[in-house]
Design a protein around this motif. Structure first.
Motif, PDB file in Angstrom:
ATOM      1  N   LYS A  11       0.761  -1.384   0.011  1.00 23.34           N
ATOM      2  CA  LYS A  11      -0.053  -0.006  -0.157  1.00 23.34           C
ATOM      3  C   LYS A  11       0.935   1.035  -0.062  1.00 23.34           C
ATOM      4  CE  LYS A  11      -4.113   1.861   0.138  1.00 23.34           C
ATOM      5  NZ  LYS A  11      -4.740   2.055  -1.091  1.00 23.34           N
ATOM      6  N   THR A  12       1.837   1.328   0.824  1.00 19.09           N
ATOM      7  CA  THR A  12       2.896   2.423   0.541  1.00 19.09           C
ATOM      8  C   THR A  12       3.407   2.571  -0.687  1.00 19.09           C
ATOM      9  OG1 THR A  12       3.405   1.955   3.321  1.00 19.09           O
ATOM     10  CG2 THR A  12       5.024   3.348   1.668  1.00 19.09           C
ATOM     11  N   TYR A  13       4.027   1.487  -1.297  1.00 16.53           N
ATOM     12  CA  TYR A  13       4.556   1.647  -2.715  1.00 16.53           C
ATOM     13  C   TYR A  13       3.372   2.029  -3.591  1.00 16.53           C
ATOM     14  CZ  TYR A  13       7.450  -2.407  -1.488  1.00 16.53           C
ATOM     15  OH  TYR A  13       8.345  -3.363  -0.884  1.00 16.53           O
ATOM     16  N   VAL A  80      17.011  10.614   1.165  1.00 11.38           N
ATOM     17  CA  VAL A  80      17.381   9.257   0.600  1.00 11.38           C
ATOM     18  C   VAL A  80      18.507   8.966   0.181  1.00 11.38           C
ATOM     19  CG1 VAL A  80      14.813   9.047  -0.027  1.00 11.38           C
ATOM     20  CG2 VAL A  80      16.524   9.919  -1.650  1.00 11.38           C
ATOM     21  N   ASP A  81      18.909   7.689   0.081  1.00  8.05           N
ATOM     22  CA  ASP A  81      20.345   7.420  -0.380  1.00  8.05           C
ATOM     23  C   ASP A  81      20.626   7.689  -1.683  1.00  8.05           C
ATOM     24  OD1 ASP A  81      19.943   4.533  -2.182  1.00  8.05           O
ATOM     25  OD2 ASP A  81      18.860   4.757  -0.473  1.00  8.05           O
ATOM     26  N   ALA A 119      13.264   2.420  -2.740  1.00  7.60           N
ATOM     27  CA  ALA A 119      13.550   3.836  -2.986  1.00  7.60           C
ATOM     28  C   ALA A 119      12.146   4.547  -2.584  1.00  7.60           C
ATOM     29  CB  ALA A 119      13.956   4.218  -4.417  1.00  7.60           C
ATOM     30  N   LEU A 120      11.004   3.648  -2.820  1.00  9.14           N
ATOM     31  CA  LEU A 120       9.707   4.266  -2.517  1.00  9.14           C
ATOM     32  C   LEU A 120       9.438   4.445  -0.980  1.00  9.14           C
ATOM     33  CD1 LEU A 120       7.733   2.474  -5.399  1.00  9.14           C
ATOM     34  CD2 LEU A 120       8.264   4.867  -5.397  1.00  9.14           C
ATOM     35  N   ILE A 121       9.799   3.611  -0.659  1.00 14.18           N
ATOM     36  CA  ILE A 121       9.697   3.230   1.003  1.00 14.18           C
ATOM     37  C   ILE A 121      10.452   4.408   1.784  1.00 14.18           C
ATOM     38  CG2 ILE A 121      10.248   1.975   3.397  1.00 14.18           C
ATOM     39  CD1 ILE A 121       7.667   1.159   1.743  1.00 14.18           C
ATOM     40  N   TYR A 125       9.043   7.647   4.133  1.00 13.66           N
ATOM     41  CA  TYR A 125       9.403   8.297   5.560  1.00 13.66           C
ATOM     42  C   TYR A 125      10.200   9.540   5.558  1.00 13.66           C
ATOM     43  CZ  TYR A 125       8.521   3.767   7.765  1.00 13.66           C
ATOM     44  OH  TYR A 125       8.013   2.608   8.209  1.00 13.66           O
ATOM     45  N   SER A 126      11.150   9.517   4.709  1.00 10.69           N
ATOM     46  CA  SER A 126      11.617  11.044   4.516  1.00 10.69           C
ATOM     47  C   SER A 126      10.568  12.155   4.064  1.00 10.69           C
ATOM     48  CB  SER A 126      12.919  11.168   3.559  1.00 10.69           C
ATOM     49  OG  SER A 126      13.431  12.277   3.492  1.00 10.69           O
TER      50      SER A 126
END
Length: 146
Positions: A11-13, A80-81, A119-121, A125-126
């Motif tokens: 669902k987060t994706y 993000v990284d 990357a999406l997760i 959060y960020s």
């Protein structure tokens, strides 16, 4: 004991993907910026507050568009990284195909899906944290929990 509730990854994706595909461009336009401005760490194209009609923007869905765009920019460039940054900017800002991004991240094409999901997760959060830090009127929550 878990510090955070269990993440509903699927669902987060979907939420992050939908945000990038459906909502972000409208918010960017409402802020007076351009999508291409997000590819740069500095929002050079963003107008000053004197040229910005905050009353109108706040009436539209209660969003503070400039702060949201700044939060997206900060999440992409500082939250993000580097691999996630290349994937997100490539796919959702520059609208590149994954086969064009894969050589930039030096990963096998078979593992691209795993890196894209990470990357999406990471962005979810960020982005939430940057919205709070940038004093957004209404925080857009992309993270879903079970």
């Amino acid at each position: 004991m878990d510090l955070l509730p269990k993440l509903n990854e699927q669902k987060t994706y979907e939420n992050v993907t939908n945000f990038f595909k459906r909502d972000l461009e409208r918010i960017v336009l409402m802020s007076g910026s351009r999508m291409t401005d997000l590819a740069s760490p500095n929002l050079n194209g963003a107008p000053g507050s004197s040229n910005f009609n905050n009353v109108e923007i706040n009436l539209i869905n209660g969003l503070d568009a400039q702060n949201i765009v700044k939060s997206v920019n900060d999440a992409l460039h500082y939250g993000v990284d580097p691999v996630s940054k290349k994937i997100l900017i490539g796919l959702y800002i520059n609208h590149q195909r994954w086969v064009d991004i894969q050589p930039l991240i030096y990963r096998e094409h078979t593992s691209f899906s795993v890196y894209r999901k990470h990357a999406l997760i990471s962005f979810a959060y960020s982005f939430e944290g940057w919205q709070v830090k940038n004093h957004c009127d209404k925080v857009i929550k992309l993270i879903e929990t079970e």
